[in-house]
Design a protein around this motif. Structure first.
Motif, PDB file in Angstrom:
ATOM      1  N   MET A   1       0.842  -1.182   0.000  1.00 37.15           N
ATOM      2  CA  MET A   1       0.000   0.000   0.000  1.00 37.15           C
ATOM      3  C   MET A   1       0.885   1.242   0.000  1.00 37.15           C
ATOM      4  O   MET A   1       1.894   1.294   0.692  1.00 37.15           O
ATOM      5  CB  MET A   1      -0.894  -0.028   1.231  1.00 37.15           C
ATOM      6  N   LYS A   2       0.508   2.231  -0.748  1.00 37.98           N
ATOM      7  CA  LYS A   2       1.278   3.464  -0.791  1.00 37.98           C
ATOM      8  C   LYS A   2       0.478   4.605  -0.170  1.00 37.98           C
ATOM      9  O   LYS A   2      -0.749   4.593  -0.182  1.00 37.98           O
ATOM     10  CB  LYS A   2       1.729   3.798  -2.205  1.00 37.98           C
ATOM     11  N   GLU A   3       1.234   5.581   0.362  1.00 32.84           N
ATOM     12  CA  GLU A   3       0.628   6.711   1.057  1.00 32.84           C
ATOM     13  C   GLU A   3       1.260   8.008   0.577  1.00 32.84           C
ATOM     14  O   GLU A   3       2.489   8.139   0.538  1.00 32.84           O
ATOM     15  CB  GLU A   3       0.864   6.536   2.558  1.00 32.84           C
ATOM     16  N   LYS A   4       0.432   8.966   0.234  1.00 32.02           N
ATOM     17  CA  LYS A   4       0.896  10.284  -0.187  1.00 32.02           C
ATOM     18  C   LYS A   4       1.454  11.049   1.007  1.00 32.02           C
ATOM     19  O   LYS A   4       0.908  10.996   2.106  1.00 32.02           O
ATOM     20  CB  LYS A   4      -0.277  11.068  -0.786  1.00 32.02           C
ATOM     21  N   VAL A   5       2.556  11.776   0.781  1.00 35.39           N
ATOM     22  CA  VAL A   5       3.147  12.629   1.808  1.00 35.39           C
ATOM     23  C   VAL A   5       3.118  14.059   1.292  1.00 35.39           C
ATOM     24  O   VAL A   5       3.562  14.337   0.168  1.00 35.39           O
ATOM     25  CB  VAL A   5       4.610  12.214   2.107  1.00 35.39           C
ATOM     26  N   HIS A   6       2.605  14.958   2.112  1.00 30.17           N
ATOM     27  CA  HIS A   6       2.586  16.384   1.777  1.00 30.17           C
ATOM     28  C   HIS A   6       3.083  17.168   2.989  1.00 30.17           C
ATOM     29  O   HIS A   6       2.651  16.931   4.108  1.00 30.17           O
ATOM     30  CB  HIS A   6       1.176  16.854   1.416  1.00 30.17           C
ATOM     31  N   SER A   7       3.989  18.094   2.760  1.00 31.21           N
ATOM     32  CA  SER A   7       4.495  18.961   3.827  1.00 31.21           C
ATOM     33  C   SER A   7       4.144  20.407   3.519  1.00 31.21           C
ATOM     34  O   SER A   7       4.456  20.908   2.434  1.00 31.21           O
ATOM     35  CB  SER A   7       6.018  18.821   3.957  1.00 31.21           C
ATOM     36  N   ASP A   8       3.527  21.071   4.483  1.00 33.63           N
ATOM     37  CA  ASP A   8       3.251  22.504   4.332  1.00 33.63           C
ATOM     38  C   ASP A   8       4.529  23.330   4.434  1.00 33.63           C
ATOM     39  O   ASP A   8       4.518  24.525   4.145  1.00 33.63           O
ATOM     40  CB  ASP A   8       2.257  22.971   5.398  1.00 33.63           C
ATOM     41  N   LYS A   9       5.645  22.679   4.842  1.00 36.51           N
ATOM     42  CA  LYS A   9       6.931  23.365   4.984  1.00 36.51           C
ATOM     43  C   LYS A   9       7.814  23.192   3.747  1.00 36.51           C
ATOM     44  O   LYS A   9       8.995  23.519   3.779  1.00 36.51           O
ATOM     45  CB  LYS A   9       7.672  22.841   6.213  1.00 36.51           C
ATOM     46  N   ALA A  10       7.246  22.668   2.678  1.00 36.63           N
ATOM     47  CA  ALA A  10       7.969  22.511   1.407  1.00 36.63           C
ATOM     48  C   ALA A  10       7.211  23.282   0.338  1.00 36.63           C
ATOM     49  O   ALA A  10       6.012  23.532   0.479  1.00 36.63           O
ATOM     50  CB  ALA A  10       8.081  21.033   1.036  1.00 36.63           C
ATOM     51  N   PRO A  11       7.901  23.666  -0.740  1.00 41.15           N
ATOM     52  CA  PRO A  11       7.214  24.398  -1.809  1.00 41.15           C
ATOM     53  C   PRO A  11       6.067  23.572  -2.382  1.00 41.15           C
ATOM     54  O   PRO A  11       6.134  22.343  -2.446  1.00 41.15           O
ATOM     55  CB  PRO A  11       8.302  24.592  -2.870  1.00 41.15           C
ATOM     56  N   GLN A  12       5.025  24.241  -2.773  1.00 42.17           N
ATOM     57  CA  GLN A  12       3.903  23.570  -3.395  1.00 42.17           C
ATOM     58  C   GLN A  12       4.355  22.917  -4.707  1.00 42.17           C
ATOM     59  O   GLN A  12       5.201  23.464  -5.412  1.00 42.17           O
ATOM     60  CB  GLN A  12       2.769  24.559  -3.680  1.00 42.17           C
ATOM     61  N   ALA A  13       3.805  21.775  -5.003  1.00 37.59           N
ATOM     62  CA  ALA A  13       4.127  21.076  -6.245  1.00 37.59           C
ATOM     63  C   ALA A  13       3.764  21.960  -7.434  1.00 37.59           C
ATOM     64  O   ALA A  13       2.730  22.630  -7.430  1.00 37.59           O
ATOM     65  CB  ALA A  13       3.377  19.755  -6.311  1.00 37.59           C
ATOM     66  N   ILE A  14       4.629  21.971  -8.436  1.00 39.22           N
ATOM     67  CA  ILE A  14       4.359  22.775  -9.636  1.00 39.22           C
ATOM     68  C   ILE A  14       3.872  21.882 -10.773  1.00 39.22           C
ATOM     69  O   ILE A  14       3.953  22.238 -11.928  1.00 39.22           O
ATOM     70  CB  ILE A  14       5.595  23.608 -10.058  1.00 39.22           C
ATOM     71  N   GLY A  15       3.356  20.720 -10.405  1.00 35.16           N
ATOM     72  CA  GLY A  15       2.814  19.780 -11.375  1.00 35.16           C
ATOM     73  C   GLY A  15       1.997  18.726 -10.654  1.00 35.16           C
ATOM     74  O   GLY A  15       1.824  18.781  -9.438  1.00 35.16           O
ATOM     75  N   PRO A  16       1.506  17.746 -11.387  1.00 34.44           N
ATOM     76  CA  PRO A  16       0.679  16.697 -10.790  1.00 34.44           C
ATOM     77  C   PRO A  16       1.522  15.592 -10.151  1.00 34.44           C
ATOM     78  O   PRO A  16       1.709  14.521 -10.726  1.00 34.44           O
ATOM     79  CB  PRO A  16      -0.128  16.181 -11.982  1.00 34.44           C
ATOM     80  N   TYR A  17       2.067  15.880  -8.980  1.00 36.75           N
ATOM     81  CA  TYR A  17       2.866  14.892  -8.256  1.00 36.75           C
ATOM     82  C   TYR A  17       2.786  15.170  -6.759  1.00 36.75           C
ATOM     83  O   TYR A  17       2.394  16.245  -6.332  1.00 36.75           O
ATOM     84  CB  TYR A  17       4.331  14.893  -8.719  1.00 36.75           C
ATOM     85  N   SER A  18       3.170  14.179  -5.968  1.00 34.12           N
ATOM     86  CA  SER A  18       3.203  14.292  -4.512  1.00 34.12           C
ATOM     87  C   SER A  18       4.597  14.728  -4.073  1.00 34.12           C
ATOM     88  O   SER A  18       5.579  14.432  -4.752  1.00 34.12           O
ATOM     89  CB  SER A  18       2.896  12.932  -3.873  1.00 34.12           C
ATOM     90  N   HIS A  19       4.690  15.370  -2.913  1.00 30.83           N
ATOM     91  CA  HIS A  19       6.004  15.671  -2.351  1.00 30.83           C
ATOM     92  C   HIS A  19       6.793  14.384  -2.174  1.00 30.83           C
ATOM     93  O   HIS A  19       7.998  14.344  -2.408  1.00 30.83           O
ATOM     94  CB  HIS A  19       5.884  16.362  -0.995  1.00 30.83           C
ATOM     95  N   ALA A  20       6.098  13.344  -1.733  1.00 35.18           N
ATOM     96  CA  ALA A  20       6.727  12.038  -1.549  1.00 35.18           C
ATOM     97  C   ALA A  20       5.637  10.985  -1.475  1.00 35.18           C
ATOM     98  O   ALA A  20       4.455  11.305  -1.290  1.00 35.18           O
ATOM     99  CB  ALA A  20       7.571  12.015  -0.277  1.00 35.18           C
ATOM    100  N   VAL A  21       6.078   9.736  -1.582  1.00 29.76           N
ATOM    101  CA  VAL A  21       5.185   8.596  -1.416  1.00 29.76           C
ATOM    102  C   VAL A  21       5.883   7.604  -0.496  1.00 29.76           C
ATOM    103  O   VAL A  21       7.064   7.296  -0.689  1.00 29.76           O
ATOM    104  CB  VAL A  21       4.857   7.936  -2.777  1.00 29.76           C
ATOM    105  N   LYS A  22       5.133   7.131   0.513  1.00 31.59           N
ATOM    106  CA  LYS A  22       5.636   6.083   1.401  1.00 31.59           C
ATOM    107  C   LYS A  22       5.122   4.745   0.898  1.00 31.59           C
ATOM    108  O   LYS A  22       3.937   4.610   0.589  1.00 31.59           O
ATOM    109  CB  LYS A  22       5.139   6.302   2.834  1.00 31.59           C
ATOM    110  N   ALA A  23       6.024   3.757   0.829  1.00 32.27           N
ATOM    111  CA  ALA A  23       5.645   2.416   0.397  1.00 32.27           C
ATOM    112  C   ALA A  23       6.702   1.426   0.860  1.00 32.27           C
ATOM    113  O   ALA A  23       7.902   1.732   0.797  1.00 32.27           O
ATOM    114  CB  ALA A  23       5.496   2.356  -1.121  1.00 32.27           C
ATOM    115  N   SER A  24       6.274   0.279   1.324  1.00 31.98           N
ATOM    116  CA  SER A  24       7.172  -0.830   1.677  1.00 31.98           C
ATOM    117  C   SER A  24       8.302  -0.429   2.623  1.00 31.98           C
ATOM    118  O   SER A  24       9.433  -0.894   2.478  1.00 31.98           O
ATOM    119  CB  SER A  24       7.748  -1.446   0.397  1.00 31.98           C
ATOM    120  N   GLY A  25       8.019   0.451   3.577  1.00 37.26           N
ATOM    121  CA  GLY A  25       9.018   0.836   4.562  1.00 37.26           C
ATOM    122  C   GLY A  25       9.988   1.910   4.102  1.00 37.26           C
ATOM    123  O   GLY A  25      10.967   2.205   4.793  1.00 37.26           O
ATOM    124  N   PHE A  26       9.730   2.489   2.935  1.00 42.93           N
ATOM    125  CA  PHE A  26      10.587   3.547   2.397  1.00 42.93           C
ATOM    126  C   PHE A  26       9.752   4.767   2.052  1.00 42.93           C
ATOM    127  O   PHE A  26       8.546   4.679   1.861  1.00 42.93           O
ATOM    128  CB  PHE A  26      11.310   3.072   1.125  1.00 42.93           C
TER     129      PHE A  26
END
Length: 124
Positions: A1-26
């Motif tokens: 299972m994957k989980e979207k990560v978003h931080s209000d302390k990072a610049p807003q995405a300038i395209g259709p992507y997540s700041h990060a994705v958590k999956a399989s312990g990474f």
């Protein structure tokens, strides 16, 4: 299972992507450039951009429950490979112990005409 990560302390995405994705312990970050999240402005010069990139990555990793110390792989994209030495000097200050595996490439262009972009894979 994957989980979207978003931080209000990072610049807003300038395209259709997540700041990060958590999956399989990474956590897999999207590339970060040297944009100050408070102003939306790209920092001036390679040193300032590199430091801002690492601050942005720190914030995203923290939101994901990770850190730069848990990084296992980084990919560095440089507009000019002549900046490699200066980026390396700054890069080295963010890690202790075992340095993560890393690749570095010169690319034709980066978003917002940035000089450096870095992405990270880290343990959660």
């Amino acid at each position: 299972m994957k989980e979207k990560v978003h931080s209000d302390k990072a610049p807003q995405a300038i395209g259709p992507y997540s700041h990060a994705v958590k999956a399989s312990g990474f956590v897999f970050t999207s590339g970060q450039i040297g944009v100050n999240p408070e102003t939306g402005e790209l920092q001036e010069g390679i040193a300032n951009q590199t430091k801002q990139v690492f601050q942005n990555l720190h914030n995203v990793l923290e939101e994901a429950g990770s850190s730069l110390e848990k990084a296992v792989k980084l990919t560095v994209f440089l507009k000019d490979l002549q900046d490699f030495k200066e980026v390396n000097e700054i890069y080295a200050t963010y890690f202790t112990g075992v340095f993560p595996a890393r690749s570095a490439f010169q690319v034709a262009a980066l978003p917002m005409n940035a000089l450096v972009e870095i992405e990270v894979v880290a343990e959660v």
